[in-house]
Design a protein around this motif. Structure first.
Motif, short mmCIF file in Angstrom:
data_model
loop_
_atom_site.label_atom_id
_atom_site.label_comp_id
_atom_site.label_asym_id
_atom_site.label_seq_id
_atom_site.Cartn_x
_atom_site.Cartn_y
_atom_site.Cartn_z
N VAL A 20 -11.01 23.49 -7.04
CA VAL A 20 -11.47 24.80 -7.50
C VAL A 20 -12.39 25.49 -6.50
CG1 VAL A 20 -13.43 23.91 -8.84
CG2 VAL A 20 -12.34 26.05 -9.51
N ILE A 21 -13.17 24.74 -5.73
CA ILE A 21 -14.10 25.41 -4.80
C ILE A 21 -13.41 25.89 -3.51
CG2 ILE A 21 -16.18 24.33 -5.70
CD1 ILE A 21 -16.16 22.43 -3.35
N THR A 22 -12.11 25.56 -3.35
CA THR A 22 -11.35 26.15 -2.23
C THR A 22 -10.68 27.45 -2.65
OG1 THR A 22 -9.24 25.02 -2.71
CG2 THR A 22 -10.85 23.83 -1.34
N ARG A 23 -10.51 27.67 -3.93
CA ARG A 23 -9.73 28.81 -4.40
C ARG A 23 -10.33 30.18 -4.06
NH1 ARG A 23 -8.19 26.98 -10.37
NH2 ARG A 23 -7.85 29.24 -10.63
N PRO A 24 -11.67 30.32 -3.93
CA PRO A 24 -12.19 31.62 -3.49
C PRO A 24 -11.72 32.03 -2.10
CG PRO A 24 -13.93 30.34 -4.51
CD PRO A 24 -12.75 29.42 -4.38
N PHE A 25 -11.23 31.07 -1.31
CA PHE A 25 -10.79 31.37 0.06
C PHE A 25 -9.26 31.40 0.18
CE2 PHE A 25 -14.83 29.09 0.03
CZ PHE A 25 -15.66 29.99 0.67
N TRP A 26 -8.59 31.32 -0.96
CA TRP A 26 -7.13 31.23 -0.97
C TRP A 26 -6.49 32.61 -0.94
CZ3 TRP A 26 -3.30 33.14 -4.10
CH2 TRP A 26 -2.04 32.55 -4.00
N SER A 27 -5.38 32.71 -0.19
CA SER A 27 -4.46 33.84 -0.31
C SER A 27 -3.07 33.27 -0.11
CB SER A 27 -4.75 34.92 0.73
OG SER A 27 -4.26 34.52 2.00
N SER A 28 -2.06 34.01 -0.49
CA SER A 28 -0.69 33.51 -0.38
C SER A 28 -0.27 33.28 1.07
CB SER A 28 0.29 34.47 -1.06
OG SER A 28 0.20 35.75 -0.46
#
Length: 348
Positions: A20-28
């Motif tokens: 979950v703490i990587t998801r703020p930096f995620w894009s497709s």
């Protein structure tokens, strides 16, 4: 803090399965600092993704640790040792398997047993949306005033049936047999625990006491077996109304050795009756959990009604109100993704 996250197959991955703490930096298209997710998670610019590991203060492992081979973890550990940084990953699922000790890898997890795992295993909170605001359309909780007898709440799967108890035991036996054939002399076998049966026994202890009032809704199945959206909406409202209309809420482990209800109770600004089954609680080097819950060791469970009644009798009215407010604050301001990153920064 500069954060390195290794690349993955972004087209095939379901972002909800990521740490979950990587998801703020995620894009497709890849990791980025310009992601809409970053603002949605309210992450400040103090935390920046970098694709250069040599610049990073921490290495975030994006997929669950369970999906990596031992050789892959050894490689990550070696990379981090060479850079003199820590890697942080997440163990998913209910069971408390030990993935070994790596000097430069920290495993966050909800499940597992504190006394059986090495110090590189740390507790992690259940990630929740703010259902209090969503359901009740309020920012501030309605605090309860202290009554003569404490109102003990519980809504969920609790069943005294021995048939169900044996089915739950069988699930753990199957898991332990699998582990035996992988590595016979391991130390991380799962204790047999029939969660629905044990919860029902705890609830009956409260019902037999004249020192408390009970507010219990027994479910024969998880989420009352709701199958339709209408049923799920109805049972969800009943669940949170039960917490809202109680002073204290019974929180004991489920299939995994952690309680989702603990975090839901904090979110609602109520007081958990936390039954400790050798749990890994998040950030226990920062958070004094015994200031936020009524703490009951598993070995003392037969006295649970007496413990809660005594706690309620001794707490001052103003402290009873304050504890509710502080619990909501703990969930909202401390156990969010934004603050989890802050804890990690302080810890490393």
């Amino acid at each position: 803090m500069l954060i390195f996250i290794p690349n993955i197959d972004f087209e095939k991955i379901n972002k909800k399965t990521l740490f979950v703490i990587t998801r703020p930096f995620w894009s497709s298209k890849g990791w980025t600092n310009q992601s809409e997710e970053k603002s949605n998670w309210n992450i400040s610019n103090d935390y920046q993704y970098t694709n250069e590991i040599s610049n990073a203060a921490v290495y975030l492992i994006p997929k669950p640790i369970n999906t990596y081979t031992k050789s892959q973890l050894v490689e990550i550990n070696s990379i981090c040792q060479a850079q003199n940084i820590k890697a942080v990953g997440y163990v998913s699922g209910d069971f408390g398997s030990d993935f070994g000790h790596f000097k430069n890898i920290i495993f966050f997890r909800m499940g597992g047993f504190k006394s059986k795992l090495s110090s590189n295993n740390k507790g992690f909170p259940v990630s929740l949306s703010d259902h209090f605001e969503r359901i009740y359309n309020k920012k501030e909780i309605d605090v309860r005033t202290k009554s003569e007898l404490p109102v003990i709440g519980f809504c969920g799967h609790a069943d005294i049936s021995f048939v169900k108890k044996n089915k739950e035991y069988l699930k753990f036996l199957k898991e332990n047999i699998k582990r035996f054939f992988k590595k016979p002399f391991r130390k991380d076998y799962e204790p047999l625990f029939a969660s629905a049966f044990e919860r029902a026994k705890l609830l009956h202890s409260f019902e037999q006491s004249n020192q408390v009032k009970t507010n219990f809704i027994y479910r024969k199945n998880y989420r009352a077996g709701a199958n339709t959206e209408q049923e799920r909406t109805k049972t969800t409202l009943e669940y949170y109304d039960n917490i809202k209309n109680s002073d204290y809420v019974v929180c004991v482990r489920g299939a995994g050795n952690f309680s989702v209800r603990l975090y839901e109770t904090l979110m609602m600004g109520r007081i958990p009756v936390f039954v400790n089954t050798d749990c890994l609680l998040p950030f226990d080097n920062f958070i004094d959990w015994k200031k936020h819950v009524v703490w009951v060791e598993w070995e003392e469970r037969k006295k649970i009604a007496d413990v809660v009644a005594k706690f309620h009798q001794n707490i001052e009215d103003k402290d009873f109100v304050k504890m509710q407010i502080e619990n909501r604050k703990l969930w909202k301001e401390t156990l969010s993704v934004k603050n989890i990153l802050e804890f990690i920064k302080n810890d490393i």
